[in-house]
Write a protein that holds these residues in place. Sequence first.
Motif, PDB file in Angstrom:
ATOM      1  N   THR A  83      47.575  39.544  37.454  1.00  9.28           N
ATOM      2  CA  THR A  83      47.785  39.761  36.872  1.00  9.28           C
ATOM      3  C   THR A  83      49.731  39.771  35.711  1.00  9.28           C
ATOM      4  OG1 THR A  83      46.513  41.915  37.739  1.00  9.28           O
ATOM      5  CG2 THR A  83      47.396  42.465  35.811  1.00  9.28           C
ATOM      6  N   ILE A 109      46.076  40.428  31.501  1.00  9.66           N
ATOM      7  CA  ILE A 109      45.109  39.105  31.613  1.00  9.66           C
ATOM      8  C   ILE A 109      44.948  39.254  32.877  1.00  9.66           C
ATOM      9  CG2 ILE A 109      46.662  37.108  32.145  1.00  9.66           C
ATOM     10  CD1 ILE A 109      44.311  35.225  31.268  1.00  9.66           C
ATOM     11  N   THR A 111      43.376  36.996  36.512  1.00  6.86           N
ATOM     12  CA  THR A 111      42.728  36.130  37.149  1.00  6.86           C
ATOM     13  C   THR A 111      42.482  36.314  38.549  1.00  6.86           C
ATOM     14  OG1 THR A 111      44.155  35.126  36.029  1.00  6.86           O
ATOM     15  CG2 THR A 111      42.572  33.583  37.337  1.00  6.86           C
ATOM     16  N   PRO A 118      43.352  30.308  41.918  1.00  7.18           N
ATOM     17  CA  PRO A 118      43.550  31.043  40.397  1.00  7.18           C
ATOM     18  C   PRO A 118      41.944  30.340  40.418  1.00  7.18           C
ATOM     19  CG  PRO A 118      45.644  30.070  40.240  1.00  7.18           C
ATOM     20  CD  PRO A 118      44.931  29.367  41.342  1.00  7.18           C
ATOM     21  N   GLU A 121      38.798  33.897  34.821  1.00  8.36           N
ATOM     22  CA  GLU A 121      39.261  34.997  34.642  1.00  8.36           C
ATOM     23  C   GLU A 121      38.698  36.576  34.158  1.00  8.36           C
ATOM     24  OE1 GLU A 121      40.339  31.843  30.969  1.00  8.36           O
ATOM     25  OE2 GLU A 121      42.198  32.297  32.210  1.00  8.36           O
ATOM     26  N   GLU A 125      40.769  35.537  28.539  1.00 17.46           N
ATOM     27  CA  GLU A 125      39.991  34.095  28.561  1.00 17.46           C
ATOM     28  C   GLU A 125      40.767  32.922  28.174  1.00 17.46           C
ATOM     29  OE1 GLU A 125      37.101  33.569  25.496  1.00 17.46           O
ATOM     30  OE2 GLU A 125      36.460  35.223  25.708  1.00 17.46           O
ATOM     31  N   SER A 126      40.923  31.944  28.751  1.00 21.98           N
ATOM     32  CA  SER A 126      41.314  30.476  28.539  1.00 21.98           C
ATOM     33  C   SER A 126      42.984  30.913  28.719  1.00 21.98           C
ATOM     34  CB  SER A 126      41.727  30.184  26.934  1.00 21.98           C
ATOM     35  OG  SER A 126      39.664  29.977  27.237  1.00 21.98           O
ATOM     36  N   GLY A 127      43.785  31.626  28.639  1.00 20.73           N
ATOM     37  CA  GLY A 127      45.013  32.113  29.258  1.00 20.73           C
ATOM     38  C   GLY A 127      45.413  32.802  28.186  1.00 20.73           C
ATOM     39  N   ASN A 155      31.608  40.201  30.755  1.00 19.17           N
ATOM     40  CA  ASN A 155      31.852  38.840  31.769  1.00 19.17           C
ATOM     41  C   ASN A 155      30.816  39.929  33.309  1.00 19.17           C
ATOM     42  OD1 ASN A 155      33.033  37.428  34.102  1.00 19.17           O
ATOM     43  ND2 ASN A 155      35.261  37.875  33.361  1.00 19.17           N
TER      44      ASN A 155
END
Length: 160
Positions: A83, A109, A111, A118, A121, A125-127, A155
């Motif tokens: 986190t 974020i 994960t 990891p 997510e 998302e996407s980092g 999600n």
Amino acid sequence: MKKTLIIAIILIITLSLLFCSKKENSKEFEQFVNNMIVSANEKNLEKFMESFSLRYKDSSGTNYLYIKNITKGLFNKFDSFETQFENLTYVKKENKESGDTIELNFDIIVTGVKNNIPSAELIGESGHLENITLTLRKNEFRKWKIISVEGVKDNSYFEW
């Protein structure tokens, strides 16, 4: 004499609560979020849920029990969580009738980690961090509790 002493003690306690109550500050709320992160990584469901009001309800109709069941499922599915959060701000909204609230806004974020990898997510998302808002209200014991969360995108991991 005994009665006077008891009244004096009650008066001192009451005055100290009124005049020495601490003001909110960003460090207090950073610690609030950090405590949730630590309890999630410890997979301590009861400690994690202590942050939520039993009267929790957000704009999508999600309630306390739903949050508890989702969290329990995530704790069973993942070994730990990575986190990151930043840009925490807060706004106090005064309301004499229902009680003052604090809106915490920050980017986060989360994960899910399985077998030290990891793997999902959960928030963001996407980092990229996702901007969310937690609304808190003090309960009868003067502890901040989350009464709603806004900004978390749907999600599939949040279904049970």
